[in-house]
Motif scaffolding. Structure first.
Motif, PDB file in Angstrom:
ATOM      1  N   ARG A   1       0.860  -1.178   0.000  1.00  0.00           N
ATOM      2  CA  ARG A   1       0.000   0.000   0.000  1.00  0.00           C
ATOM      3  C   ARG A   1       0.898   1.230   0.000  1.00  0.00           C
ATOM      4  O   ARG A   1       1.606   1.496   0.967  1.00  0.00           O
ATOM      5  CB  ARG A   1      -0.911   0.026   1.239  1.00  0.00           C
ATOM      6  CG  ARG A   1      -1.887  -1.141   1.329  1.00  0.00           C
ATOM      7  CD  ARG A   1      -3.041  -0.984   0.345  1.00  0.00           C
ATOM      8  NE  ARG A   1      -4.052  -2.020   0.536  1.00  0.00           N
ATOM      9  CZ  ARG A   1      -4.027  -3.205  -0.043  1.00  0.00           C
ATOM     10  NH1 ARG A   1      -3.028  -3.512  -0.884  1.00  0.00           N
ATOM     11  NH2 ARG A   1      -4.976  -4.082   0.160  1.00  0.00           N
ATOM     12  N   HIS A   2       0.903   1.964  -1.129  1.00  0.00           N
ATOM     13  CA  HIS A   2       1.710   3.178  -1.246  1.00  0.00           C
ATOM     14  C   HIS A   2       3.175   2.919  -0.897  1.00  0.00           C
ATOM     15  O   HIS A   2       3.818   3.707  -0.191  1.00  0.00           O
ATOM     16  CB  HIS A   2       1.138   4.288  -0.360  1.00  0.00           C
ATOM     17  CG  HIS A   2      -0.311   4.578  -0.612  1.00  0.00           C
ATOM     18  ND1 HIS A   2      -0.768   5.109  -1.804  1.00  0.00           N
ATOM     19  CD2 HIS A   2      -1.411   4.380   0.177  1.00  0.00           C
ATOM     20  CE1 HIS A   2      -2.089   5.245  -1.742  1.00  0.00           C
ATOM     21  NE2 HIS A   2      -2.495   4.811  -0.558  1.00  0.00           N
ATOM     22  N   GLY A   3       3.695   1.800  -1.385  1.00  0.00           N
ATOM     23  CA  GLY A   3       5.097   1.469  -1.184  1.00  0.00           C
ATOM     24  C   GLY A   3       5.421   0.887   0.176  1.00  0.00           C
ATOM     25  O   GLY A   3       6.595   0.656   0.476  1.00  0.00           O
ATOM     26  N   LYS A   4       4.425   0.623   0.999  1.00  0.00           N
ATOM     27  CA  LYS A   4       4.646   0.049   2.325  1.00  0.00           C
ATOM     28  C   LYS A   4       4.054  -1.351   2.376  1.00  0.00           C
ATOM     29  O   LYS A   4       2.985  -1.613   1.798  1.00  0.00           O
ATOM     30  CB  LYS A   4       4.005   0.905   3.418  1.00  0.00           C
ATOM     31  CG  LYS A   4       4.481   2.354   3.457  1.00  0.00           C
ATOM     32  CD  LYS A   4       3.769   3.108   4.558  1.00  0.00           C
ATOM     33  CE  LYS A   4       4.198   4.574   4.593  1.00  0.00           C
ATOM     34  NZ  LYS A   4       3.681   5.330   3.437  1.00  0.00           N
TER      35      LYS A   4
ATOM     36  N   GLU B   1       0.099   3.269  10.972  1.00  0.00           N
ATOM     37  CA  GLU B   1       1.283   4.105  11.069  1.00  0.00           C
ATOM     38  C   GLU B   1       1.498   4.457  12.538  1.00  0.00           C
ATOM     39  O   GLU B   1       0.530   4.746  13.257  1.00  0.00           O
ATOM     40  CB  GLU B   1       1.110   5.397  10.257  1.00  0.00           C
ATOM     41  CG  GLU B   1       1.103   5.193   8.763  1.00  0.00           C
ATOM     42  CD  GLU B   1       1.027   6.518   8.012  1.00  0.00           C
ATOM     43  OE1 GLU B   1       0.611   7.524   8.635  1.00  0.00           O
ATOM     44  OE2 GLU B   1       1.368   6.544   6.823  1.00  0.00           O
TER      45      GLU B   1
ATOM     46  N   GLY C   1       8.997   1.269   3.763  1.00  0.00           N
ATOM     47  CA  GLY C   1       8.777   2.486   3.004  1.00  0.00           C
ATOM     48  C   GLY C   1       9.126   3.748   3.765  1.00  0.00           C
ATOM     49  O   GLY C   1       8.490   4.791   3.564  1.00  0.00           O
TER      50      GLY C   1
ATOM     51  N   LEU D   1      -3.992   1.730   8.149  1.00  0.00           N
ATOM     52  CA  LEU D   1      -3.661   1.561   6.732  1.00  0.00           C
ATOM     53  C   LEU D   1      -4.277   0.327   6.102  1.00  0.00           C
ATOM     54  O   LEU D   1      -4.513   0.295   4.894  1.00  0.00           O
ATOM     55  CB  LEU D   1      -2.136   1.490   6.562  1.00  0.00           C
ATOM     56  CG  LEU D   1      -1.318   2.677   7.059  1.00  0.00           C
ATOM     57  CD1 LEU D   1       0.165   2.415   6.820  1.00  0.00           C
ATOM     58  CD2 LEU D   1      -1.753   3.960   6.368  1.00  0.00           C
TER      59      LEU D   1
END
Length: 425
Positions: free
Chosen positions: A47-50, A285, A314, A352
Motif C-alpha cells: 500500500r503506497h510502497g509500504k 502508522e 517504506g 492503513l
C-alpha cells in the motif's frame, strides 16, 4: 531416478525446494503457484510502497559458532540480500494479584509461581501438555488458550504450543539457581520451562535477519534467481489434485508444498477436522521511541490483540496488531499502547490496512492423525516420487530440513526419511 521435479506451491517452502532440487542436479524443474506472484501467505500486500504484513516473520541470525540461518544462507547464495538487527521482543502476562508483568527478551508467558515440579502429559493433546504444569501455571495457560483459540483444548495437538508461544514458561517466583539446575538435569523440564535471556546470561537469538527492502523484494529476487537457473515458474496455475494423483507423470518427482487438505478425497481418505479459527490483523502508522523491529506477546487473555509487531517499511514505522477476533477500532489503539508501555512510548496514527484470514498453524489431533494417514497412502502409491511439503512442523528450519532430506532420497532412489515434527523450544 526421476528426470523432472514439479513443485506445487510457490511459497517459501516451494522456492527453497526448487533451489535444493537444482543443487542436487535436477535441471527440469517447474513451480506452479496459484497466485499472481511467488511468496504464498508470507508475501505482504503493498500500500503506497509500504508492506502490510499480517504478522511477525523473522529469520535467524548467526549462532554461537558463527553459523548462519540455513534458509538465509541458501537464499543469499542465490542473490537475496539480508540485514541483521538486534532481536528485541517481550511479553505481557498477569501477576498473582492481576497486575501486568512486562518481561523483556522473553516471548513466552511469565507466571508468578514458585513451584517447578513437572509431570508427564497423559496424552498428546494441548490440554494434557498444559496439565503437566503446576496448577497456577496451568490455569493461566488454559485461560490464554481458550481466549486465543475458542475451542476444546483436548481436540488440539500439543505441538500447537509452539505457534501459540507457550512451549516454554518462565515461573517468575521460582529460585533461578534451582530452576537452572532443574533444566540442566531434567530434559522434560528444560523443554517446558525457560529463563529469560537477560536473567540467564544466554547469548542465543541476540540478532535476527530480515530481507533488505522487505519480503516483496525478497520473493521478487527469488523469482529472478529461479529463472536464471532455468526453473520454469507458472503463476496463476490451478492444479487439480484429483487429475494429478490419478495420472502421475513418469520420471517425475512431485513436491506438494501447498495446503494438503485437497489431497485427502482423491485418495479416498476422510478429510480431518481442522481448527477453523480466523484472526484479524490491523496495520497502523506509528511513532515509537523504543527498538524497532520489536514484538510483544499478550498472555493476559484480555482485550483482542495477542501480539503487536513493529517494523519499518517504506521509510515509515508501522505496527500490526494480530487479534483473536475483530477488534473495536475505538479501543484497539489504547490496547496497543498499553501492551507496548513496558517497552516504550507508542503513538498510534492512521489505520492503513485490515484483514481477516484463517490460520492453519494450530493442528488438531485429528489433523496430525490424518496427515500421518495421508503420508502413508502417498508413500504406498508413489514411493519417494511424491514429497509432502513438511506440513506438520512450524519452524521454518525444520520444514527445510525435511523437504531437503526427501529430495535427496528421491534423487538417490532411496526410501524417504520419516517426517520431522518440530519439538518444543
Amino acid at each position: 531416478m526421476s528426470e523432472r521435479v514439479r513443485i506445487i506451491g510457490g511459497g517459501l517452502t516451494g522456492i527453497l525446494a526448487a533451489f535444493e532440487a537444482h543443487r542436487l542436479g535436477w535441471r527440469d524443474i517447474t513451480i506452479q503457484e496459484r497466485f499472481e506472484a511467488l511468496g504464498g501467505v508470507a508475501r505482504p500486500r503493498l500500500r503506497h510502497g509500504k508492506e502490510m504484513r499480517d504478522g511477525c516473520i523473522y529469520f535467524g541470525g548467526p549462532d554461537s559458532q558463527g553459523r548462519g540461518d540455513p534458509i538465509v544462507e541458501m537464499l543469499t547464495a542465490h542473490g537475496a540480500s539480508f540485514e541483521t538487527f538486534d532481536n528485541r521482543f517481550g511479553s505481557v502476562s498477569l501477576g498473582a494479584d492481576g497486575h501486568r508483568v512486562f518481561t523483556w527478551d522473553f516471548g513466552g508467558p511469565a507466571v508468578d509461581c514458585a513451584v517447578t515440579r513437572i509431570g508427564r502429559p497423559a496424552g498428546d493433546s494441548l490440554a494434557s501438555r498444559i496439565a503437566a504444569y503446576p496448577a497456577p501455571i496451568a490455569a493461566q495457560l488454559e485461560a490464554y488458550c481458550r481466549w486465543h483459540l475458542e475451542t476444546d483444548l483436548e481436540t488440539v495437538h500439543g505441538e500447537a504450543a509452539i505457534p501459540l508461544a507457550i512451549n516454554r514458561v518462565f515461573p517468575a517466583a521460582a529460585d533461578l539457581n534451582d530452576l537452572a539446575r532443574l533444566k540442566a538435569t531434567n530434559p522434560w523440564a528444560d523443554e517446558l520451562y525457560a529463563i529469560p535471556r537477560g536473567l540467564s546470561g544466554r547469548t542465543a537469538n541476540l540478532t535476527a535477519t530480515l530481507p533488505v527492502g522487505g519480503f516483496s523484494a525478497l520473493f521478487d529476487a527469488c523469482h529472478r534467481a529461479l529463472l536464471t537457473l532455468g526453473v520454469k515458474v507458472e503463476l496463476n496455475a490451478l492444479v487439480s489434485p484429483r487429475a494429478l494423483l490419478a495420472a502421475p507423470q513418469a520420471h517425475e518427482t512431485l513436491v506438494w508444498a501447498a495446503n494438503p487438505t485437497p489431497l485427502f478425497k482423491p485418495l479416498g481418505l476422510a478429510t480431518p477436522n481442522l481448527l477453523k479459527k480466523s484472526f484479524a490483523t490491523y496495520v497502523f502508522e506509528v511513532d515509537f521511541d523504543g527498538p524497532c523491529p520489536v514484538y510483544v506477546q499478550n498472555f493476559t487473555a484480555q482485550g483482542a490483540a495477542f501480539r503487536v509487531y513493529l517494523y519499518e517499511s517504506g521509510g515509515q514505522k508501522l505496527a500490526v496488531a494480530e487479534c483473536v477476533r475483530e477488534a473495536d477500532l475505538a479501543r484497539l489503539p489504547t490496547e496497543m499502547r498499553v501492551l507496548m508501555s513496558g517497552f516504550g512510548s507508542l503513538k498510534v496514527g492512521a489505520l492503513l490496512h485490515t484483514d481477516v484470514q484463517p490460520r492453519w498453524i494450530y493442528h488438531t489431533q485429528a489433523a496430525i492423525d490424518g496427515l500421518k494417514a495421508l503420508r502413508g497412502e502417498l508413500a504406498a502409491r508413489f514411493g519417494a516420487s511424491f514429497i509432502p511439503g513438511a506440513w506438520e512442523p512450524y519452524a521454518k528450519a525444520a520444514k527445510l530440513a525435511e523437504v531437503n532430506a526427501a529430495l535427496l532420497a528421491a534423487r538417490e532412489g532411496a526410501p524417504a526419511l520419516a517426517p520431522m515434527v518440530a519439538k518444543a523450544g
